[in-house]
Design a protein around this motif. Structure first.
Motif, PDB file in Angstrom:
ATOM      1  N   ASN A 129      -7.344 -21.818  -1.149  1.00  0.00           N
ATOM      2  CA  ASN A 129      -6.535 -20.680  -1.585  1.00  0.00           C
ATOM      3  C   ASN A 129      -6.230 -19.700  -0.468  1.00  0.00           C
ATOM      4  OD1 ASN A 129      -6.755 -21.870  -4.029  1.00  0.00           O
ATOM      5  ND2 ASN A 129      -7.941 -20.276  -5.020  1.00  0.00           N
ATOM      6  N   ALA A 174     -13.106  -4.302 -10.073  1.00  0.00           N
ATOM      7  CA  ALA A 174     -12.959  -4.443  -8.623  1.00  0.00           C
ATOM      8  C   ALA A 174     -14.060  -3.668  -7.900  1.00  0.00           C
ATOM      9  CB  ALA A 174     -11.582  -3.956  -8.186  1.00  0.00           C
ATOM     10  N   ARG A 229      -9.456  -3.065 -14.705  1.00  0.00           N
ATOM     11  CA  ARG A 229      -9.392  -3.885 -13.491  1.00  0.00           C
ATOM     12  C   ARG A 229      -9.964  -3.126 -12.297  1.00  0.00           C
ATOM     13  NH1 ARG A 229      -4.917  -8.170 -11.553  1.00  0.00           N
ATOM     14  NH2 ARG A 229      -5.266  -8.057  -9.327  1.00  0.00           N
ATOM     15  N   ASN A 286     -18.234 -13.439 -10.576  1.00  0.00           N
ATOM     16  CA  ASN A 286     -17.354 -12.379 -10.062  1.00  0.00           C
ATOM     17  C   ASN A 286     -16.183 -12.105 -11.003  1.00  0.00           C
ATOM     18  OD1 ASN A 286     -15.791 -14.572  -9.500  1.00  0.00           O
ATOM     19  ND2 ASN A 286     -15.213 -13.911  -7.448  1.00  0.00           N
ATOM     20  N   LEU A 319     -13.926 -13.897 -12.441  1.00  0.00           N
ATOM     21  CA  LEU A 319     -12.632 -14.580 -12.448  1.00  0.00           C
ATOM     22  C   LEU A 319     -12.440 -15.223 -13.820  1.00  0.00           C
ATOM     23  CD1 LEU A 319     -12.292 -16.340  -8.970  1.00  0.00           C
ATOM     24  CD2 LEU A 319     -11.194 -14.263  -9.796  1.00  0.00           C
ATOM     25  N   VAL A 337      -5.499  -3.899   3.255  1.00  0.00           N
ATOM     26  CA  VAL A 337      -4.927  -3.568   1.948  1.00  0.00           C
ATOM     27  C   VAL A 337      -5.973  -2.964   1.011  1.00  0.00           C
ATOM     28  CG1 VAL A 337      -3.922  -4.565  -0.149  1.00  0.00           C
ATOM     29  CG2 VAL A 337      -3.076  -5.263   2.089  1.00  0.00           C
ATOM     30  N   VAL A 338      -7.140  -3.591   0.932  1.00  0.00           N
ATOM     31  CA  VAL A 338      -8.128  -3.154  -0.051  1.00  0.00           C
ATOM     32  C   VAL A 338      -9.063  -2.091   0.535  1.00  0.00           C
ATOM     33  CG1 VAL A 338      -9.984  -3.891  -1.591  1.00  0.00           C
ATOM     34  CG2 VAL A 338      -8.009  -5.380  -1.213  1.00  0.00           C
ATOM     35  N   PHE A 396     -13.129 -20.864  -2.037  1.00  0.00           N
ATOM     36  CA  PHE A 396     -12.616 -21.701  -3.117  1.00  0.00           C
ATOM     37  C   PHE A 396     -12.575 -23.181  -2.743  1.00  0.00           C
ATOM     38  CE2 PHE A 396     -10.831 -17.509  -3.598  1.00  0.00           C
ATOM     39  CZ  PHE A 396     -10.895 -17.257  -4.962  1.00  0.00           C
ATOM     40  N   GLN A 430      -1.013  -4.464  -5.494  1.00  0.00           N
ATOM     41  CA  GLN A 430      -1.259  -5.001  -4.154  1.00  0.00           C
ATOM     42  C   GLN A 430      -1.059  -6.517  -4.122  1.00  0.00           C
ATOM     43  OE1 GLN A 430      -5.208  -3.469  -3.762  1.00  0.00           O
ATOM     44  NE2 GLN A 430      -4.581  -1.689  -2.550  1.00  0.00           N
ATOM     45  N   SER A 431      -1.541  -7.169  -5.168  1.00  0.00           N
ATOM     46  CA  SER A 431      -1.409  -8.616  -5.240  1.00  0.00           C
ATOM     47  C   SER A 431       0.067  -9.010  -5.346  1.00  0.00           C
ATOM     48  CB  SER A 431      -2.225  -9.111  -6.436  1.00  0.00           C
ATOM     49  OG  SER A 431      -1.709 -10.290  -6.953  1.00  0.00           O
ATOM     50  N   TRP A 442      -3.573 -17.839   1.962  1.00  0.00           N
ATOM     51  CA  TRP A 442      -2.212 -17.388   1.683  1.00  0.00           C
ATOM     52  C   TRP A 442      -1.270 -17.995   2.717  1.00  0.00           C
ATOM     53  CZ3 TRP A 442      -5.674 -12.737   1.505  1.00  0.00           C
ATOM     54  CH2 TRP A 442      -6.203 -12.574   0.213  1.00  0.00           C
ATOM     55  N   ARG A 471     -17.360  -5.570  -8.162  1.00  0.00           N
ATOM     56  CA  ARG A 471     -17.387  -6.868  -7.499  1.00  0.00           C
ATOM     57  C   ARG A 471     -17.104  -6.750  -6.005  1.00  0.00           C
ATOM     58  NH1 ARG A 471     -13.114 -10.202 -10.405  1.00  0.00           N
ATOM     59  NH2 ARG A 471     -11.555  -8.660  -9.961  1.00  0.00           N
ATOM     60  N   ALA A 490      -7.161 -15.715  -5.582  1.00  0.00           N
ATOM     61  CA  ALA A 490      -7.785 -15.286  -4.337  1.00  0.00           C
ATOM     62  C   ALA A 490      -7.595 -13.782  -4.159  1.00  0.00           C
ATOM     63  CB  ALA A 490      -7.188 -16.049  -3.153  1.00  0.00           C
ATOM     64  N   ALA A 491      -6.395 -13.294  -4.478  1.00  0.00           N
ATOM     65  CA  ALA A 491      -6.148 -11.849  -4.371  1.00  0.00           C
ATOM     66  C   ALA A 491      -7.086 -11.085  -5.300  1.00  0.00           C
ATOM     67  CB  ALA A 491      -4.694 -11.538  -4.707  1.00  0.00           C
ATOM     68  N   LEU A 492      -7.239 -11.604  -6.518  1.00  0.00           N
ATOM     69  CA  LEU A 492      -8.125 -10.965  -7.490  1.00  0.00           C
ATOM     70  C   LEU A 492      -9.565 -10.941  -6.985  1.00  0.00           C
ATOM     71  CD1 LEU A 492      -8.036  -9.831 -10.403  1.00  0.00           C
ATOM     72  CD2 LEU A 492      -8.616 -12.116 -11.211  1.00  0.00           C
ATOM     73  N   ALA A 493     -10.005 -12.083  -6.445  1.00  0.00           N
ATOM     74  CA  ALA A 493     -11.391 -12.172  -5.967  1.00  0.00           C
ATOM     75  C   ALA A 493     -11.635 -11.215  -4.804  1.00  0.00           C
ATOM     76  CB  ALA A 493     -11.708 -13.604  -5.547  1.00  0.00           C
ATOM     77  N   PHE A 494     -10.582 -10.892  -4.043  1.00  0.00           N
ATOM     78  CA  PHE A 494     -10.758  -9.950  -2.946  1.00  0.00           C
ATOM     79  C   PHE A 494     -10.363  -8.532  -3.353  1.00  0.00           C
ATOM     80  CE2 PHE A 494     -11.207 -13.867  -0.706  1.00  0.00           C
ATOM     81  CZ  PHE A 494     -12.160 -13.558   0.243  1.00  0.00           C
ATOM     82  N   SER A 495     -10.385  -8.291  -4.665  1.00  0.00           N
ATOM     83  CA  SER A 495     -10.239  -6.944  -5.218  1.00  0.00           C
ATOM     84  C   SER A 495      -8.876  -6.308  -4.983  1.00  0.00           C
ATOM     85  CB  SER A 495     -11.335  -6.003  -4.687  1.00  0.00           C
ATOM     86  OG  SER A 495     -12.586  -6.441  -5.141  1.00  0.00           O
ATOM     87  N   TYR A 496      -7.825  -7.111  -4.814  1.00  0.00           N
ATOM     88  CA  TYR A 496      -6.484  -6.546  -4.772  1.00  0.00           C
ATOM     89  C   TYR A 496      -6.153  -5.990  -6.152  1.00  0.00           C
ATOM     90  CZ  TYR A 496      -5.212  -8.770  -0.298  1.00  0.00           C
ATOM     91  OH  TYR A 496      -5.134  -9.146   1.008  1.00  0.00           O
ATOM     92  N   SER A 497      -5.495  -4.850  -6.186  1.00  0.00           N
ATOM     93  CA  SER A 497      -5.018  -4.338  -7.464  1.00  0.00           C
ATOM     94  C   SER A 497      -3.815  -5.182  -7.882  1.00  0.00           C
ATOM     95  CB  SER A 497      -4.601  -2.876  -7.337  1.00  0.00           C
ATOM     96  OG  SER A 497      -3.408  -2.796  -6.582  1.00  0.00           O
ATOM     97  N   ARG A 498      -3.383  -4.983  -9.113  1.00  0.00           N
ATOM     98  CA  ARG A 498      -2.243  -5.753  -9.600  1.00  0.00           C
ATOM     99  C   ARG A 498      -1.030  -5.556  -8.676  1.00  0.00           C
ATOM    100  NH1 ARG A 498      -2.638  -7.526 -14.838  1.00  0.00           N
ATOM    101  NH2 ARG A 498      -4.107  -5.908 -15.400  1.00  0.00           N
TER     102      ARG A 498
END
Lengths: 283, 221
Positions: free
Chosen positions: A111, A97, A93, A61, A63, A128-129, A107, B129-130, A113, A100, B119-127
């Motif tokens: 991880n 995104a 990016r 993915n 990372l 958010v996404v 993890f 948003q993260s 929040w 992916r 984790a934010a990156l893996a869930f596709s947050y933009s820079r």
């Protein structure tokens, strides 16, 4: 659960990794690795510590970046694209995104929040996404948290939970986005031994539901039970792969045989001394 | 001195206290608004941005606040910027506290484990948003105790603004003493008021920190 739909025919592998090589400085951690992940398949990756199995998973993915080779998800290139002159350049990016989006990850260190409640941890990516309305996101979050047995912990914060519960929140967060594929990076390695079972149980149930997943694990018993296919990696290269029955019963390579040997030795106590293994039952 | 003189004195002190609080709040707000970009510059991938951020922090931490206030008040008119003394004072305090706040924030960002961003990156947050949803809230929580220290420091430092002609509480007290000659009455009085304001500030910050720190273990020695 909702079945992920896709334009690609079901026969086509969901993820294709071709000739992937990666270096940390002068040290090559992945050697020309190729593999596929088919839809509804449970793939377990095993191997000694430092063999590169987590690194490979993290490349799937993006990372981690990689110097050579390619990863395709649903036919689309991940992480790199070709520019007008046909050279390989890092993708934006946003594009990464987009490709992916159907993959989520669990993890080793959870991880989660820490500033968000259990419910918010699971719902926030949806708001958010995916830009879902909050009410809809929270309904979805409640549903997946129920599925991992945490319906009673919605308002708790991660640090108020046991490791096993935290990891189940991690799994719920991964489920909530309706992924086509979930990557598990040693999901039980950070857990106290008595908490490993509850997490493996949840993952096993997901496997039974037909989810596509790749699990990097040290739990051989779990791999033997759940995996459709096992890949054994050593020194950054795939040594052999196949159905768990074949691989665990008749390892085709000296290295896998040795690796399994150490695992069997570690668990010898249970077979040699049944009174210890059976614990209370004998008494 | 009759009763009415005391009452007038008290009224003046109260007005001065209002000025002290207002100027400090303005300075803290200005400081935070500047601290965010300075902190971002200091943590940026760009060398030039880091250099500029570094320069800002070094300069405003290195020059005494009193000198800074005089500089702003007397230098700005030369470049055609005539600021009222209240604005000049708030700006002076603000740019100074920004340097400290930026460093506090940076400390807050630095203790966030890499897995959080990942984790934010893996869930596709933009820079963005993260940064907005995952990193900044955690950085502010972590930096909050230092931020409260900084607010209290700025409130006390605001007693310097009289040099640019702002009638803050300290200045008002000096004026009253100059006329009525009762230093043993008025100076303890304002000392007490400063203390009371800071205790109130600390109390409310403590409560908000408590709320902000939800989900984090209490650290006690």
């Amino acid at each position: 659960m909702t079945t992920p739909t896709s334009a690609a025919p079901d026969r086509e592998p969901l993820v294709v990794v071709r000739n992937l090589s990666k270096w940390y400085g002068a040290h090559q951690v992945l050697h020309n690795v190729s593999m596929e992940v088919n839809r509804s398949e449970v793939l377990c990756i095993i191997g000694p510590s430092g063999s590169g199995k987590s690194t490979l998973l993290r490349c799937v993915n993006f990372l981690e970046d990689f110097a050579e080779g390619e990863v395709r998800v649903g036919g689309r290139l991940l992480g790199y694209r070709e520019d007008l002159k046909g050279r390989r350049v890092p993708d934006s990016r946003e594009n990464v995104a987009r490709v992916r989006r159907g993959i989520s990850m669990v993890f080793q260190q959870f991880n989660l929040w820490p500033h968000l409640s259990v419910l918010e941890n699971v719902a926030q990516p949806l708001v958010v996404v995916q830009r879902k309305p909050r009410a809809e996101a929270e309904a979805k979050a409640r549903q997946v948290l129920d599925r991992v047995g945490l319906a009673a912990k919605l308002d708790a914060y991660p640090n108020q939970l046991s490791g096993g519960q935290q990891q189940r929140v991690g799994i719920a967060r991964a489920l909530a986005i309706d992924p086509e594929l979930i990557l598990f990076d040693e999901p039980t390695s950070a857990l106290d031994p008595e908490l490993v079972g509850e997490v493996l149980q949840v993952i096993k149930r997901l496997a039974d539901d037909g989810l596509t997943m790749v699990v990097v694990t040290h739990e051989m018993g779990f791999a033997a039970q759940v995996a459709d296919r096992v890949i054994f990696i050593d020194h950054g290269a795939i040594v052999e792969q196949g159905p768990p029955q074949t691989l665990f019963r008749n390892p085709g390579s000296e290295r896998l045989a040795q690796f399994l040997e150490t695992w069997v030795e570690r668990n010898q106590i249970f077979t040699d001394a049944p009174s210890v293994a059976d614990g209370g039952k004998v008494l | 001195m009759d009763h009415s003189a005391y009452l007038t004195g008290l009224r003046l002190i109260a007005t001065g206290a209002g000025v002290t609080v207002a100027i400090s709040l303005c300075a803290i707000a200005i400081g935070f608004a500047i601290a965010l970009p300075v902190c971002a510059a200091n943590m940026s991938g760009s060398r030039i941005a880091r250099l500029l951020g570094h320069f800002y922090v070094s300069f405003f931490r290195g020059v005494p606040l009193l000198v800074l206030l005089l500089l702003i008040y007397y230098l700005l008119p030369f470049v055609g910027l005539e600021l009222p003394s209240f604005a000049a004072a708030a700006l002076g305090l603000g740019v100074c506290t920004a340097a400290y706040q930026a460093e506090n924030l940076r400390g807050g960002f630095l203790i966030i484990p890499a897995g959080q961003r990942e984790a934010a990156l893996a869930f596709s947050y933009s820079r963005y948003q993260s940064w907005r949803h995952i990193l900044l809230p955690q950085a502010i929580r972590a930096a909050m105790p230092m931020m409260v220290n900084e607010m209290i420091a700025i409130l006390k430092a605001s007693s310097l603004v009289s040099v640019v002609g702002v009638a803050d509480m300290t200045r008002v007290a000096q004026n009253i003493v100059a006329r009525d000659v009762q230093p043993l009455l008025w100076y303890p009085a304002i000392a007490f008021i400063y203390l009371a304001i800071n205790l109130t500030l600390a109390h409310f910050s403590h409560r908000s920190v408590g709320r902000l720190r939800r989900g984090r273990p209490e650290f006690r020695l």
